[in-house]
Design an enzyme around this catalytic site. Structure first.
Site, PDB file in Angstrom:
ATOM      1  N   LEU A   1      47.928  23.050  48.220  1.00 19.23           N
ATOM      2  CA  LEU A   1      46.846  22.058  48.152  1.00 19.23           C
ATOM      3  C   LEU A   1      45.487  22.729  47.965  1.00 19.23           C
ATOM      4  O   LEU A   1      44.492  22.060  47.716  1.00 19.23           O
ATOM      5  CB  LEU A   1      46.825  21.219  49.431  1.00 19.23           C
TER       6      LEU A   1
ATOM      7  N   ILE B   1      40.744  27.477  48.982  1.00 20.51           N
ATOM      8  CA  ILE B   1      39.505  27.056  48.305  1.00 20.51           C
ATOM      9  C   ILE B   1      38.660  26.212  49.258  1.00 20.51           C
ATOM     10  O   ILE B   1      37.431  26.337  49.300  1.00 20.51           O
ATOM     11  CB  ILE B   1      39.833  26.238  47.028  1.00 20.51           C
TER      12      ILE B   1
ATOM     13  N   LYS C   1      50.524   7.093  53.510  1.00 27.38           N
ATOM     14  CA  LYS C   1      51.561   7.300  54.534  1.00 27.38           C
ATOM     15  C   LYS C   1      51.878   8.777  54.791  1.00 27.38           C
ATOM     16  O   LYS C   1      51.984   9.204  55.942  1.00 27.38           O
ATOM     17  CB  LYS C   1      52.838   6.544  54.143  1.00 27.38           C
TER      18      LYS C   1
ATOM     19  N   CYS D   1      43.763  50.426  36.647  1.00 25.80           N
ATOM     20  CA  CYS D   1      44.767  51.136  37.439  1.00 25.80           C
ATOM     21  C   CYS D   1      45.933  51.588  36.555  1.00 25.80           C
ATOM     22  O   CYS D   1      45.759  52.521  35.788  1.00 25.80           O
ATOM     23  CB  CYS D   1      45.214  50.292  38.619  1.00 25.80           C
TER      24      CYS D   1
ATOM     25  N   MET E   1      44.704  52.025  33.128  1.00 27.68           N
ATOM     26  CA  MET E   1      43.982  53.280  32.864  1.00 27.68           C
ATOM     27  C   MET E   1      44.981  54.411  32.654  1.00 27.68           C
ATOM     28  O   MET E   1      44.834  55.251  31.742  1.00 27.68           O
ATOM     29  CB  MET E   1      43.052  53.570  34.049  1.00 27.68           C
TER      30      MET E   1
ATOM     31  N   HIS F   1      40.288  49.239  41.247  1.00 26.24           N
ATOM     32  CA  HIS F   1      40.364  47.819  40.874  1.00 26.24           C
ATOM     33  C   HIS F   1      38.989  47.159  41.027  1.00 26.24           C
ATOM     34  O   HIS F   1      38.670  46.650  42.102  1.00 26.24           O
ATOM     35  CB  HIS F   1      41.350  47.092  41.795  1.00 26.24           C
TER      36      HIS F   1
ATOM     37  N   GLU G   1      38.111  44.389  40.013  1.00 24.96           N
ATOM     38  CA  GLU G   1      38.244  42.933  40.180  1.00 24.96           C
ATOM     39  C   GLU G   1      38.192  42.492  41.640  1.00 24.96           C
ATOM     40  O   GLU G   1      37.865  41.344  41.924  1.00 24.96           O
ATOM     41  CB  GLU G   1      39.537  42.423  39.517  1.00 24.96           C
TER      42      GLU G   1
HETATM   43  N1  GLN Z   1      51.927  52.171  39.627  1.00 34.86           N
HETATM   44  C1  GLN Z   1      50.707  52.896  39.521  1.00 34.86           C
HETATM   45  C2  GLN Z   1      50.484  53.797  40.732  1.00 34.86           C
HETATM   46  O1  GLN Z   1      51.077  53.609  41.754  1.00 34.86           O
HETATM   47  C3  GLN Z   1      49.522  51.972  39.327  1.00 34.86           C
HETATM   48  C4  GLN Z   1      49.313  50.987  40.441  1.00 34.86           C
HETATM   49  C5  GLN Z   1      48.432  49.828  40.077  1.00 34.86           C
HETATM   50  O2  GLN Z   1      48.253  49.501  38.914  1.00 34.86           O
HETATM   51  N2  GLN Z   1      47.880  49.148  41.081  1.00 34.86           N
HETATM   52  O3  GLN Z   1      49.721  54.713  40.657  1.00 34.86           O
END
Ligand code: GLN
Length: 531
Positions: A17, A21, A191, A384, A387, A510, A512
């Protein structure tokens, strides 16, 4: 010091639901009223954390700065409030039992029979109150995962029932339910809500506020009916109608007076001294509705599920709003990508994200995508594992190392350009053993990333076991791949870039996880801006 106020958020009728948020929206509103707020999630599953869960089971695994793998709702909490969460903000049944069993083994309860009530419930209560200890927060919002009636959530609800008594006026319960529309009857039905509240009452919890999720607007007669049947004041019955964007939810709650009701219920007022205005948020939502230009971003990954890359999707969307662009995200399954179909699969995308991940499934498709993007100068952002794929592709096709790989996939390769960290070699367990959380990173002078961040020192969150292998560093740099971000303590490579291309950056961390609505991440903003 004033006692903090506790707000408990439970959900009934059905799952999904959007309790996360709603909790995040309440957090944002109270913050705007000038209060210090934190939001924590209590999940009834037995895993210690979602770190070892398949994203198909539980969506993305979010990581806090202090290195805890958590539910993706913590991502919403941070994006909505801009306030960092910590180890105290994410608790599971597994963590609770683990702590109680460790205490039992230590002899802390010597002579006692360990039971769900009081030992498990006491542990839950202590964890709920953990964020209250430092006096840092005026409001502690606790979201209970799952749906009322689940066997697993019973100890959590019993803990809340007890806490309501102990905290008295300092506690408040919000229950989120669903009002379905029956097309054949042409009616909205209350209900299920009545039953859900009854269930809660039978556990000894009377909700103070009901939030009704609905696809259709609810008229006052329905809201009054629910109030009367559920022992809730009419002002405390709020509707949460489907909206085009989750970021409109706080404004919708505010319009109905939810923040006023909560403050009045606690005998509080707007804290004028620190009051922020909602105008920044309103401006963000206004811009979101008025995006003229569209850019297409291809997400090359292996999980064909919205929630698997939640923070990346939200970071892109938010960066788009700040740059006036509607970001259309297209999922591209790396498992199906081949040299033959890559051109057709990636065509029409203005930029490509190479997603994070684990294991060998879909790996070669990611490398094919990187190769295509690099050789066709398509803006590319590797995150990650993404890269790591940029590094492998460069090693294979530019450095002339055809067997280049990550030791994660090919432990025998001599060209182990991505290798297991020394510290990881002795660890045989899986859960919670990666390089997790925030680490410092220094940005090289004259690099693209230094320009984008506008600073030479950053801190970003990690979640991985494997690293760029510094034995190959010289070869990469000589061939033009710049290792432009380094960990100042151990010299690990955190960022690679190809400055000769339009936008080609890979981060071992990361970004993000730390992009928020009002403070979008510079890498995402720059990436979208350049498309
Ligand atoms: N599998 C890769 C590592 O362990 C990258 C992990 C990921 O993308 N979070 O280094």
């Amino acid at each position: 010091m004033k006692e903090p106020k506790f707000i408990f958020v439970t959900g009934g009728v059905v799952s999904s639901l959007g309790k996360g948020i709603i909790s995040s929206s309440i957090g944002r509103l109270l913050l705007t009223c000038g209060y210090r707020v934190t939001i924590q999630k209590f999940d009834p599953y037995i895993n210690i954390d979602p770190g070892t869960l398949n994203p198909y089971e539980h969506g993305e695994c979010y990581v806090t700065d202090d290195g805890v793998e958590t539910d993706l709702d913590l991502g919403h909490y941070e994006r909505f409030t801009g306030i960092r969460t910590t180890v105290h903000n994410s608790v599971t049944t597994g963590k609770i039992y683990q702590a109680v069993i460790e205490k039992e083994r230590r002899g802390d309860y010597l002579g006692k029979t360990i039971q769900v009530v009081p030992h498990i419930t006491n542990e839950i209560k202590d964890r709920i109150k953990a964020n209250a200890k430092g006096g840092e927060f005026d409001f502690i919002i606790t979201e209970i995962g799952g749906t009322i009636g689940d066997i697993e959530s019973a100890p959590f609800l019993e803990a809340i029932r007890q806490l309501r008594w102990e905290l008295g006026k300092n506690a408040l319960c919000i229950h989120l339910t669903y009002v379905p529309y029956l097309k054949a009857a042409g009616e909205l039905k209350t209900k299920p809500t009545q039953h859900s509240v009854k269930e809660l009452q039978s556990l000894g919890i009377q909700p103070d506020i009901l939030i009704l999720r609905t696809e259709k607007h609810l008229g006052p007669e329905i809201l009054h009916k629910v109030a009367a049947f559920c022992n809730v004041s009419p002002d405390g019955v709020i509707q949460s109608e489907d909206l085009p964007s989750i970021y409109e939810v706080p404004l919708n709650m505010h319009k109905q007076g939810l923040d006023q009701f909560i403050l009045a219920r606690f005998g509080m007022d707007h804290f004028e001294g620190h009051r922020q205005s909602l105008s920044q948020w309103e401006e963000f939502v206004r811009k979101e509705k008025d995006l003229r230009e569209t850019v297409k971003v291809g997400l090359v990954g292996k999980y064909d599920l919205q929630d698997a890359y939640k923070s990346i999707r939200e970071s892109l969307h938010i960066a788009g709003i700040h740059t006036g662009k509607k970001v259309e995200i297209h999922f591209i399954n790396s498992e199906h990508l081949t040299v033959e179909n890559v051109e057709a699969s990636l065509s029409g995308q203005d930029g490509i994200i190479i997603c994070p991940g684990f294991g060998s499934r879909g790996i070669e498709g990611k490398i094919v995508a990187v190769h295509y993007c690099r050789t066709h100068d398509i803006p590319t952002f590797g995150i990650c594992l993404g890269m790591q794929m940029m590094v492998i592709e460069f090693a294979r096709n530019v450095l002339g190392l055809p067997d280049a790989h990550s030791a994660e996939i090919d432990p025998e390769t001599k060209s182990n350009v991505i290798d297991l960290m020394e510290s990881q070699k002795a660890i045989s367990r899986k859960g919670g053993t990666m390089r997790l959380g925030g680490y410092a990173c220094e940005l090289a002078e004259g690099s693209c990333v230094r320009e984008i961040y506008g600073t030479d020192a950053i801190r970003e969150r990690h979640r991985h076991r494997y690293e760029f292998n510094n034995a190959f560093l010289k070869q990469f740099e000589q061939a033009g791949m710049r290792c432009s971000g380094r960990n100042p303590e151990n010299n690990l490579v955190e960022i690679v870039e190809l400055p000769s291309l339009k936008w080609f950056i890979g981060t071992q961390f990361h970004p993000e996880y730390s992009s928020t609505v009002l403070s979008p991440h510079p890498l995402f903003v720059d990436f979208i801006q350049r498309l």
